[in-house]
Motif scaffolding. Sequence first.
Motif, short mmCIF file in Angstrom:
data_model
loop_
_atom_site.label_atom_id
_atom_site.label_comp_id
_atom_site.label_asym_id
_atom_site.label_seq_id
_atom_site.Cartn_x
_atom_site.Cartn_y
_atom_site.Cartn_z
N PRO A 153 -11.23 53.13 12.08
CA PRO A 153 -10.60 54.09 11.17
C PRO A 153 -11.55 55.22 10.83
CG PRO A 153 -11.25 52.09 9.99
CD PRO A 153 -11.47 51.82 11.44
N VAL A 155 -7.38 49.57 3.87
CA VAL A 155 -8.04 49.62 5.17
C VAL A 155 -9.55 49.59 4.96
CG1 VAL A 155 -8.49 51.05 7.20
CG2 VAL A 155 -6.17 50.85 6.30
N LEU A 157 -4.24 53.23 10.98
CA LEU A 157 -4.98 52.55 12.04
C LEU A 157 -4.22 52.69 13.35
CD1 LEU A 157 -6.25 49.17 10.49
CD2 LEU A 157 -7.63 51.07 11.33
#
Length: 274
Positions: A74, A157, A60
């Motif tokens: 992302p 993520v 990120l």
Amino acid sequence: MYRFLLTPRWLGYLALTLVAAAVMVFLGNWQLDRYRGRTAVNERIDAGATMAPVPLPDALPAPTAGPGSTGPAPAERITWTKVTATGRYDTSNIVLVRGRTVDSEVGFEVLTPLVLADGSAVLVDRGWIPPVPGGSATVQPQVPAAPTGDVTVTGRVVASESGGGAVDRRDGKLETRRISIPRIAKQLPYPVAGGYVLLDQQTPAADPAFQAVPIGHTNNWQNFGYVVQWWLFAAMSIFGYGWVARREARRAAGLGKPRPPVDRAAEPASSASA
């Protein structure tokens, strides 16, 4: 036998059949793309469960604008990557995400900003907690206290959710229905990463009152079934045109007419009955 296929009516039938088959092939290809995309998501989920975590900035990018801004989202290939980060929880800006279901029970996911050394933050989904017993779905639950001091988190993520709705502050906590990072970031006094971290592990350990948010695989085989369905329909439409044309040709040639019934009463008596 097949000269009738060149008549306007049959040329129209052919054009309609080809257009319908082309549309069905297109729909099958579209579902095939969705199948491939969902398969790739499932593969990233499986890979993230076993991979070694990477530092958060590798997945990120840090936000570069001022407070209330959001960093780059992302990349798709980065989602579900396992990352690790160290910072301090900002307990004055806890985010309650209501209407979240785990094991058929509707409760809350708790997001807490993890403020990093550079002054930016990343939202950490610390887990799911049930609603207040006997209370409505809008009653704020008792949120377990976050650790003080430096905290190291490891998790996956996850991209910001689409849609959104209002982000309200009530009784010292932010509330929302969707994890829309740009909307949440506007309520925070620092820039926020463009994706959030779904917690796997934490040091110091997370409160056992939190239940891990399950990561569900996408139903890619449903899309594969649609691929087969649409392509089969396309083949059936072509086959149906050919079958009807052949039947028409046989009828025109007199090959498809049924034989007239035999009048047994008019037949001469057999020698055996003479």
